[in-house]
Design an enzyme around this catalytic site. Sequence first.
Site, PDB file in Angstrom:
ATOM      1  N   GLY A  11       0.812  -1.210   0.000  1.00 17.73           N
ATOM      2  CA  GLY A  11       0.000   0.000   0.000  1.00 17.73           C
ATOM      3  C   GLY A  11       0.845   1.259   0.000  1.00 17.73           C
ATOM      4  N   ARG A  12       0.183   2.407  -0.036  1.00 13.19           N
ATOM      5  CA  ARG A  12       0.887   3.693  -0.080  1.00 13.19           C
ATOM      6  C   ARG A  12       1.848   3.833   1.101  1.00 13.19           C
ATOM      7  NH1 ARG A  12      -1.807   8.177  -2.786  1.00 13.19           N
ATOM      8  NH2 ARG A  12      -3.372   7.384  -4.212  1.00 13.19           N
ATOM      9  N   THR A 102      -6.675   3.766  10.539  1.00 12.18           N
ATOM     10  CA  THR A 102      -7.740   4.622  11.067  1.00 12.18           C
ATOM     11  C   THR A 102      -9.102   4.053  10.676  1.00 12.18           C
ATOM     12  OG1 THR A 102      -7.723   6.074   9.114  1.00 12.18           O
ATOM     13  CG2 THR A 102      -6.269   6.664  10.947  1.00 12.18           C
ATOM     14  N   SER A 126      -2.161   4.609  17.226  1.00 11.74           N
ATOM     15  CA  SER A 126      -2.312   6.051  17.062  1.00 11.74           C
ATOM     16  C   SER A 126      -2.928   6.355  15.706  1.00 11.74           C
ATOM     17  CB  SER A 126      -0.959   6.761  17.180  1.00 11.74           C
ATOM     18  OG  SER A 126      -1.093   8.151  16.953  1.00 11.74           O
ATOM     19  N   PRO A 127      -3.860   7.314  15.634  1.00  8.97           N
ATOM     20  CA  PRO A 127      -4.433   7.689  14.340  1.00  8.97           C
ATOM     21  C   PRO A 127      -3.454   8.435  13.453  1.00  8.97           C
ATOM     22  CG  PRO A 127      -5.202   9.186  16.031  1.00  8.97           C
ATOM     23  CD  PRO A 127      -4.451   8.093  16.735  1.00  8.97           C
ATOM     24  N   MET A 129       0.955   8.864  13.170  1.00  7.04           N
ATOM     25  CA  MET A 129       2.279   8.579  13.709  1.00  7.04           C
ATOM     26  C   MET A 129       3.257   9.733  13.525  1.00  7.04           C
ATOM     27  SD  MET A 129       2.408   5.463  14.971  1.00  7.04           S
ATOM     28  CE  MET A 129       1.183   4.147  15.072  1.00  7.04           C
ATOM     29  N   HIS A 160      -7.488  15.998   2.950  1.00  7.86           N
ATOM     30  CA  HIS A 160      -6.737  14.824   2.513  1.00  7.86           C
ATOM     31  C   HIS A 160      -6.973  14.555   1.027  1.00  7.86           C
ATOM     32  CE1 HIS A 160      -6.216  13.907   6.818  1.00  7.86           C
ATOM     33  NE2 HIS A 160      -5.200  13.171   6.416  1.00  7.86           N
ATOM     34  N   LYS A 164      -8.730   8.895   0.075  1.00  7.88           N
ATOM     35  CA  LYS A 164      -8.949   8.505   1.474  1.00  7.88           C
ATOM     36  C   LYS A 164     -10.393   8.043   1.659  1.00  7.88           C
ATOM     37  CE  LYS A 164      -8.200  10.086   6.250  1.00  7.88           C
ATOM     38  NZ  LYS A 164      -7.469   8.864   6.619  1.00  7.88           N
ATOM     39  N   THR A 171      -7.132  11.625  12.845  1.00  8.29           N
ATOM     40  CA  THR A 171      -6.414  12.718  13.505  1.00  8.29           C
ATOM     41  C   THR A 171      -7.370  13.825  13.924  1.00  8.29           C
ATOM     42  OG1 THR A 171      -4.425  12.228  12.233  1.00  8.29           O
ATOM     43  CG2 THR A 171      -4.573  14.416  13.218  1.00  8.29           C
TER      44      THR A 171
END
EC number: 1.17.1.8
Length: 275
Positions: A11-12, A102, A126-127, A129, A160, A164, A171
């Site tokens: 993935g990205r 997320t 964490s949403p 990093m 974004h 997405k 976040t």
Amino acid sequence: MIGVVVLGATGRMGRRICRMVIEDEELELVGAIASPTSKHLGRDVGLVIGVGETGVEIAPPTALPNIAKDADVAIDFTVREATLENAPKAARAGLDLVIGTTGFSDEDLRVLEHEIEEAGVSAVISPNMSLGVNLLFELTRQLARVLGDNGFDFEIVEIHHRHKVDAPSGTALELAAIIEEELGKGEKVFGREGNVGPRDDDEIGVLAVRGGEVVGDHTVMALGEYERIELTHRALSRDAFAKGALVAAKFVVEAPPGIYSMRDVLFGGKRGEGL
């Protein structure tokens, strides 16, 4: 050397993390996991990401237990459904975890954290990093603490890329949760349309914008009668998130079993402690 398995390796984010793990002298890429339907299964991950042969073949999630024998930590930047299925497998195989996925509900997180605790491993969840975003979390905490009782309204805008799949971003939701915690109140309002009436004092507005190839922008606004303060973080590259994930991986393999956040990684302590 810390052995790393990357989930979502094609993935990205996964590609960037694989590349940076390979370049890091303290880390060793020992596994690369992709979707069971990925066209890259069986290929050398280094050739897929453009760094040359590494000897690490891209494998499906069913290979996790075997790969875990040579690994210390799994880094997971995939999608909600994949993480809920694969992260517990990695934990049961004895791997510590760094989870940057997320889109989780509160119930998802409760289930995931229970699985990790039952396995007796450590995990950073964490949403976002990014080291800079986690500083933004702390600055937002101070902003709400100081201005919350002084008539200021709080609004959050995030932008974004058009690809997405979840909105608002994890976040943005974390920023809203921090403000709610500091104010001791709050009602999230996701965008506004029509005759909504005057703004309620308890509202925390959250607006999601999608378009182009924006890596990720987040702005927190404190709006008062006579002045406005804005805190903005703009990610210029996905490497910002990958760098934070590597910092978290080095932290989590030394941490006692439990659930941690990036706040713990940067400022010490365990979830609920720290600054």
